[in-house]
Design a protein around this motif. Structure first.
Motif, PDB file in Angstrom:
ATOM      1  N   GLU A  46     -28.174  66.926 -10.563  1.00  0.00           N
ATOM      2  CA  GLU A  46     -27.327  67.551 -11.588  1.00  0.00           C
ATOM      3  C   GLU A  46     -26.358  68.532 -10.965  1.00  0.00           C
ATOM      4  OE1 GLU A  46     -27.483  70.919 -15.090  1.00  0.00           O
ATOM      5  OE2 GLU A  46     -29.380  70.109 -14.326  1.00  0.00           O
ATOM      6  N   ARG A  50     -22.304  68.384 -10.872  1.00  0.00           N
ATOM      7  CA  ARG A  50     -21.480  69.454 -11.456  1.00  0.00           C
ATOM      8  C   ARG A  50     -20.453  69.949 -10.432  1.00  0.00           C
ATOM      9  NH1 ARG A  50     -22.843  71.328 -16.396  1.00  0.00           N
ATOM     10  NH2 ARG A  50     -24.951  70.949 -17.209  1.00  0.00           N
ATOM     11  N   VAL A  70     -23.695  63.781 -15.398  1.00  0.00           N
ATOM     12  CA  VAL A  70     -24.356  65.072 -15.630  1.00  0.00           C
ATOM     13  C   VAL A  70     -25.194  64.973 -16.905  1.00  0.00           C
ATOM     14  CG1 VAL A  70     -24.021  67.518 -16.121  1.00  0.00           C
ATOM     15  CG2 VAL A  70     -22.580  66.392 -14.406  1.00  0.00           C
TER      16      VAL A  70
END
Length: 313
Positions: A46, A50, A70
């Motif tokens: 994740e 990002r 995400v």
């Protein structure tokens, strides 16, 4: 599907792509490869996604595609509201973006609903993604969509969709689509297993095993070996099953990994062989490893309770 967590693990161990770095892919082919990912550390993925999302211009197709992934990582962490909120931000801009963004949006919105126990909302999204991906010849995403539908339908429909997905992947000339074959063979094996048809189940698990050997990735290969050994146990072939699960236990130890599913299978085999002390020990090891899993705590509490009982705890 009776072994849903082991199946989920097999499905997400597709291939190790560039997503293990936060670098911005240089072109669309590199981006599509980047978005094929494998990791047991979903929170780390994740954060990498990002970082990559932030490297693209606001409003770009590339940023939007990474954003869908995400959302996927949030769903895998059971942070469903956050995942939906992220996709809500993307939804108003879909018509102005390339259709591949819509395909990815539909897939990840569907996965969020499916994981959140809203299968009636998930199915039409997967079917829309299947249709749209084929229209733009995004074969990898078309197969992805087709393989998700069985998670939302009755058992009688699951096999047909799995066979549809594997036929499409086998016919595709796109390498990314063919990477799905091992997972699809696993799905079909699971469908036959759940129907009690163990011979065809074994045939498909062995096809998966051959694909995993060719891919050469240790983690997915061990899962494929586990599936073959598991169905051998269900067929009463305890000696073959025991030998393979013991080999897996040794291989996991050598790799510094603990696999509660291997412990559970060994416990069941020792129980069937009336080796009570070994069965209790391995049920204890299985419970210690698997009781920490939020997925099993939520969806298979009775299974965990049985392990604890048979461990004599």
């Amino acid at each position: 599907m009776s072994l849903s967590k082991r199946l989920v693990e097999a499905l997400f161990l597709v291939c190790l792509g560039a997503a293990m770095s936060a670098e911005r892919p240089k072109d669309d082919d590199a981006l599509q490869e980047f978005l094929i990912w494998q990791s047991r550390d979903v929170a780390a993925v994740e954060q990498r996604f990002r970082a990559t999302m932030a490297a693209y211009p606001d409003g770009s197709s590339e940023q939007a595609q990474v954003a869908t992934q995400v959302a996927r990582t949030l769903g895998l962490q059971q942070r469903f509201d956050e995942g939906h909120a992220l996709l809500d931000q993307l939804a108003p801009r879909l018509d102005a973006l390339p259709p591949i963004v819509t395909v990815r949006y539909l897939l990840e919105r569907g996965r969020l609903f499916n994981s959140g126990k809203q299968k009636d909302k998930a199915r039409p999204l997967f079917e829309q993604a299947w249709d749209k991906a084929r229209t733009i010849e995004a074969d990898y995403l078309a197969v992805d969509a087709a393989h998700m539908v069985p998670f939302t339908v009755a058992p009688a429909e699951q096999l047909a969709w799995n066979l549809k997905a594997v036929a499409y992947a086998e016919a595709s000339r796109q390498p990314r689509a063919k990477r799905w074959l091992a997972s699809l063979y696993n799905n079909i094996g699971m469908a036959y297993q759940d129907m009690g048809q163990y011979e065809p189940a074994l045939a498909y698990f062995e096809k998966q095993l051959a694909e995993r050997r060719q891919q050469g990735q240790a983690g997915p290969l061990r899962v494929a070996r586990w599936m073959v050994a598991h169905v051998h146990r269900l067929m009463g072939r305890h000696e073959a099953a025991l030998a393979e699960q013991q080999a897996l236990e040794r291989d996991n130890a050598a790799a510094g990994e603990v696999d509660g599913y291997v412990f559970e299978e060994l416990a069941e085999l020792y129980l069937a062989r009336q080796q009570g002390d070994e069965a209790r020990r391995y049920f204890g090891l299985a419970h210690a490893a698997l009781s920490q899993d939020a997925f099993l705590q939520r969806d298979q509490a009775e299974r965990l309770a049985r392990m604890k009982l048979l461990a004599g705890q």
